[in-house]
Write a protein that holds these residues in place. Structure first.
Motif, PDB file in Angstrom:
ATOM      1  N   THR A   1      -6.313   7.956  12.581  1.00 34.20           N
ATOM      2  CA  THR A   1      -5.848   6.993  11.593  1.00 34.20           C
ATOM      3  C   THR A   1      -5.185   5.826  12.308  1.00 34.20           C
ATOM      4  OG1 THR A   1      -5.463   8.771  10.011  1.00 34.20           O
ATOM      5  CG2 THR A   1      -4.372   6.680   9.566  1.00 34.20           C
TER       6      THR A   1
ATOM      7  N   ASN B   2      -6.456  -0.615  -2.744  1.00 35.98           N
ATOM      8  CA  ASN B   2      -6.739   0.674  -2.116  1.00 35.98           C
ATOM      9  C   ASN B   2      -8.150   1.144  -2.444  1.00 35.98           C
ATOM     10  OD1 ASN B   2      -4.084   0.639  -1.221  1.00 35.98           O
ATOM     11  ND2 ASN B   2      -3.353   1.776  -2.989  1.00 35.98           N
TER      12      ASN B   2
ATOM     13  N   PHE C   2     -13.733  -4.072   5.445  1.00 31.43           N
ATOM     14  CA  PHE C   2     -13.943  -2.674   5.814  1.00 31.43           C
ATOM     15  C   PHE C   2     -15.326  -2.178   5.393  1.00 31.43           C
ATOM     16  CE2 PHE C   2      -9.405  -2.887   6.196  1.00 31.43           C
ATOM     17  CZ  PHE C   2      -9.121  -2.003   7.217  1.00 31.43           C
TER      18      PHE C   2
ATOM     19  N   GLN D  57     -12.903  -3.104  13.885  1.00 35.10           N
ATOM     20  CA  GLN D  57     -12.362  -3.494  12.579  1.00 35.10           C
ATOM     21  C   GLN D  57     -11.313  -4.588  12.708  1.00 35.10           C
ATOM     22  OE1 GLN D  57     -13.462  -2.671   9.509  1.00 35.10           O
ATOM     23  NE2 GLN D  57     -12.032  -4.218   8.813  1.00 35.10           N
TER      24      GLN D  57
ATOM     25  N   THR E 151      -2.915  -2.722   6.841  1.00 33.10           N
ATOM     26  CA  THR E 151      -4.095  -1.944   6.473  1.00 33.10           C
ATOM     27  C   THR E 151      -3.958  -0.562   7.089  1.00 33.10           C
ATOM     28  OG1 THR E 151      -5.435  -2.556   8.391  1.00 33.10           O
ATOM     29  CG2 THR E 151      -5.516  -4.027   6.487  1.00 33.10           C
TER      30      THR E 151
ATOM     31  N   VAL F 285     -11.931   4.014   1.702  1.00 35.25           N
ATOM     32  CA  VAL F 285     -12.122   3.597   3.090  1.00 35.25           C
ATOM     33  C   VAL F 285     -10.816   3.105   3.710  1.00 35.25           C
ATOM     34  CG1 VAL F 285     -13.353   2.008   4.622  1.00 35.25           C
ATOM     35  CG2 VAL F 285     -14.531   3.044   2.686  1.00 35.25           C
ATOM     36  N   ALA F 286     -10.050   2.296   2.966  1.00 32.89           N
ATOM     37  CA  ALA F 286      -8.829   1.713   3.523  1.00 32.89           C
ATOM     38  C   ALA F 286      -7.856   1.313   2.427  1.00 32.89           C
ATOM     39  CB  ALA F 286      -9.169   0.488   4.362  1.00 32.89           C
ATOM     40  N   ASP F 287      -6.568   1.351   2.772  1.00 29.61           N
ATOM     41  CA  ASP F 287      -5.520   0.827   1.912  1.00 29.61           C
ATOM     42  C   ASP F 287      -5.054  -0.489   2.499  1.00 29.61           C
ATOM     43  OD1 ASP F 287      -5.718   3.144   0.443  1.00 29.61           O
ATOM     44  OD2 ASP F 287      -3.999   4.106   1.392  1.00 29.61           O
TER      45      ASP F 287
ATOM     46  N   GLN G 171      -9.886  -6.180   2.251  1.00 31.72           N
ATOM     47  CA  GLN G 171     -10.493  -4.897   1.879  1.00 31.72           C
ATOM     48  C   GLN G 171     -12.011  -4.936   2.074  1.00 31.72           C
ATOM     49  OE1 GLN G 171     -10.784  -1.445   1.282  1.00 31.72           O
ATOM     50  NE2 GLN G 171      -8.938  -1.725   0.079  1.00 31.72           N
TER      51      GLN G 171
ATOM     52  N   SER H 264      -6.287   2.932   7.628  1.00 29.39           N
ATOM     53  CA  SER H 264      -7.634   3.487   7.497  1.00 29.39           C
ATOM     54  C   SER H 264      -7.919   4.426   8.656  1.00 29.39           C
ATOM     55  CB  SER H 264      -8.672   2.362   7.499  1.00 29.39           C
ATOM     56  OG  SER H 264      -8.698   1.735   8.766  1.00 29.39           O
ATOM     57  N   LYS H 265      -9.051   5.073   8.576  1.00 32.81           N
ATOM     58  CA  LYS H 265      -9.553   5.795   9.746  1.00 32.81           C
ATOM     59  C   LYS H 265      -9.949   4.746  10.766  1.00 32.81           C
ATOM     60  CE  LYS H 265     -10.969  10.160   7.857  1.00 32.81           C
ATOM     61  NZ  LYS H 265      -9.888  10.955   8.378  1.00 32.81           N
TER      62      LYS H 265
END
Length: 189
Positions: free
Chosen positions: A155, A102, A183, A129, A121, A105-107, A180, A123-124
């Motif tokens: 999201t 995590n 991102f 992406q 994943t 920016v992203a989990d 990860q 994220s915004k």
């Protein structure tokens, strides 16, 4: 027909076509409901679909050009499985191992189940992406079996089911870390 009636008919058709276009485009591509946003979001979505198509076609060409490898007896991923799930009625024992990575920016969550990996994943929304994640998975010798994209406002949740390749020698922690890192590509501070 008068000019006013022709123009009214044209506007009605344009609005109907925009409604259809909006219904075919995922919500996270359309920021507002005005015509320009709908068309711009549809263009962005089509471009991303074209990139996915090109990536899949390139993968198909690579597979047809290279001879199929003979499966090796090496382990698929280096890990120690956790205890079996506690369902006494389940005769097929499934072992799982998971890892999370995590950041602001992203989990990223990766979970092994049998010979597949469930990768999620959250994220915004970041344009392009999903292409970056697919490129990472292909580079790491994973085969994507299924992809689901869910969004709410700005999201997005990408859920992959991927098959572990014979050449893969990663731990789930390393896989989560590699995804990860995708991102952070092209991010400037």
């Amino acid at each position: 027909m008068s000019h006013i009636a022709v123009e009214r008919n044209r506007r009605r058709q344009m609005n109907e076509h925009l409604k259809v276009l909006r219904s075919l485009t995922p919500n996270f591509y359309i920021k507002r409901g005005d015509q320009a946003s709908i068309i711009g979001g549809a263009i962005e979505f089509i471009k991303e679909l074209q990139e996915v198509l090109q990536s899949l076609e390139a993968k198909k060409r690579r597979k047809s050009l290279s001879p199929s490898p003979t499966p090796s007896p090496r382990p698929l991923l280096q890990f120690t499985p956790s205890p079996p799930l506690s369902n006494p009625y389940d005769s097929d024992v499934v072992k799982e191992l998971g890892a999370c990575c995590n950041s602001p920016v992203a989990d990223v969550e990766a979970k092994i189940s049998g010979s597949n990996v469930l990768l999620r994943t959250l994220s915004k929304r970041i344009p392009g992406q999903v292409i970056k994640i697919i490129a990472v998975l292909e580079r790491l010798a994973f085969e994507i079996l299924h992809l689901n994209i869910s969004s709410m406002e700005d999201t997005v949740l990408y859920s992959f089911v991927i098959k572990i390749g014979f050449d893969c020698q990663l731990s789930v922690e390393e896989l989560a870390h590699e995804v990860q890192q995708s991102f952070y590509q092209d991010i400037t501070y």
